[in-house]
Design an enzyme around this catalytic site. Sequence first.
Site, PDB file in Angstrom:
ATOM      1  N   HIS A  76      12.530  -2.029 -35.823  1.00 29.66           N
ATOM      2  CA  HIS A  76      13.800  -1.367 -35.498  1.00 29.66           C
ATOM      3  C   HIS A  76      13.623   0.150 -35.382  1.00 29.66           C
ATOM      4  O   HIS A  76      14.221   0.783 -34.502  1.00 29.66           O
ATOM      5  CB  HIS A  76      14.849  -1.692 -36.563  1.00 29.66           C
ATOM      6  N   GLU A  77      12.815   0.724 -36.259  1.00 30.47           N
ATOM      7  CA  GLU A  77      12.585   2.167 -36.178  1.00 30.47           C
ATOM      8  C   GLU A  77      11.822   2.532 -34.908  1.00 30.47           C
ATOM      9  O   GLU A  77      12.092   3.571 -34.280  1.00 30.47           O
ATOM     10  CB  GLU A  77      11.814   2.638 -37.413  1.00 30.47           C
TER      11      GLU A  77
END
Length: 512
Positions: A421-422
Amino acid sequence: MTTITQMASTSAIDIPHTNASVYRGKTIEQKANRSVQRIRDTKYRHVFATHSSTRTSCLSQDTESSPSFVGFRNLMILVLIISNLRLMMVNLQKYGVLICLSCHDYRRSDVITGLLLYLLVPAHLFVTYSIELAAAWQANRAYKRILKERERDDDTPAKYAAALRSFNSTWYIVAFFHSVNAVANLYIATRYVYYDIHHPGIGTLCELHAVIVFLKCASYALTNRDLRHAYLHPKQADPLPQLYKTCPYPLNINMKNLCYFWWAPTLVYQPVYPRTDKIRWPFVFRCLVELAGLSIVIWIASAQYAAPLLQNSLDKMLTLNFTSIAERVMKLSTISVFCWLCGFFALFQSALNALAEVMRFGDREFYGDWWNVSSIRTYWTTWNKPVTNFMRRHIYSPLVGRGCPPALAQILVFLFSGILHELLVGVPTHNIIGVAFAGMMFQIPMIALTDVIQKVKWIQGKVAGNMIFWVSFCLVGQPLAALLYFFAWQAKYGSVSKQFQESPAMNIFHRR
């Protein structure tokens, strides 16, 4: 005073029988008598029992049957429509029309680099295929050697142990090359997106494509590893699904099979998938129209409503005015939920179903009814089935099967998901500030909390769990994350970059 009954009776008696006319086989006298009886039966009575049984209010908890709330649902829809129409009018009065077809902030180099990167990323999938092709060739040689030993009746436990050691040593070599290829895919894409593609939208598409190819490469390698083991040692391996018998290993290692997996709307590799009989082109056209329409709606909502809200929040973020920041987050939550729901339907319903129809892919359970969940755990297992299936099949289940505690395996799954996600948010925005990663790790205590709350009956735990889900994701989580990443972008490239150096927010955000 003469009553109605007496008048009706007198009128009926005064009619001579000799002159009684006949109407449809009935005399006037018979009709009059019936009228008198009907008037007597329908006379108001003040003594009938209004309260004849014990009953409860329909909104009480001890009612036998719950009432329908369709009317309240319609009211809520009307309130939402009217309130949002009012906000649209206020927005137009305040900012005018902000939508511009010819206006864009991307560079020509962004388009060229993004297009080349998007086209070259699938090359790693074909490298994975080349590695598996070499492994299948080695497995064929080993299989022929095993057959010769069986013919000589030389299949002893010692021989099997030696063969297993040989298989594991070969797998370590194959796994090394697979790992180098998959990591190189992510590294190259991430490097070019972070340093060479300025526009966050183009960067997000390229990074998302690289992550999808990364997961497909991993699934292709891990699945064929187990198929190869079952091919060489059928007695010791777990039985394979009946579906796989139509394309057994190593016949599945071919270019046609790989290309189907490349385009199939799934992240989990199988030699065979359930297929439909034909392609329904009207259905594909309808899905593509939905996708195009929703994409335009999201673009208009973002440009006309979300962008001014985010821009007006910068001064509040600079001074760390938390009351104003909370107000901005709540105001942003409406457009955030709207865009998120439109994006969910466009991707998981329209785009994936259109792709599945073209590929004749049979299993189209891309999501469940996540909007009714009573716990965060259920949400993460229902809203994005392709990713859930990958995590369960290739990370969670193998860890638990090897003795890892389920709680620790769950933490490792969210750790891996948080990193992805990052990469998907921080890299395209050129600000790896850890908000997306922290949001994923925060799901672990939220899962523990809602697992307990949904079992509490006296507070209607399932309803409370559902409310916690909506508040944490749509009213706080997503708008707050969007606000933080937008501020980080503006602090690095935008209008507040100079003021940011003297702002109290400098202690929280670090420019990268």
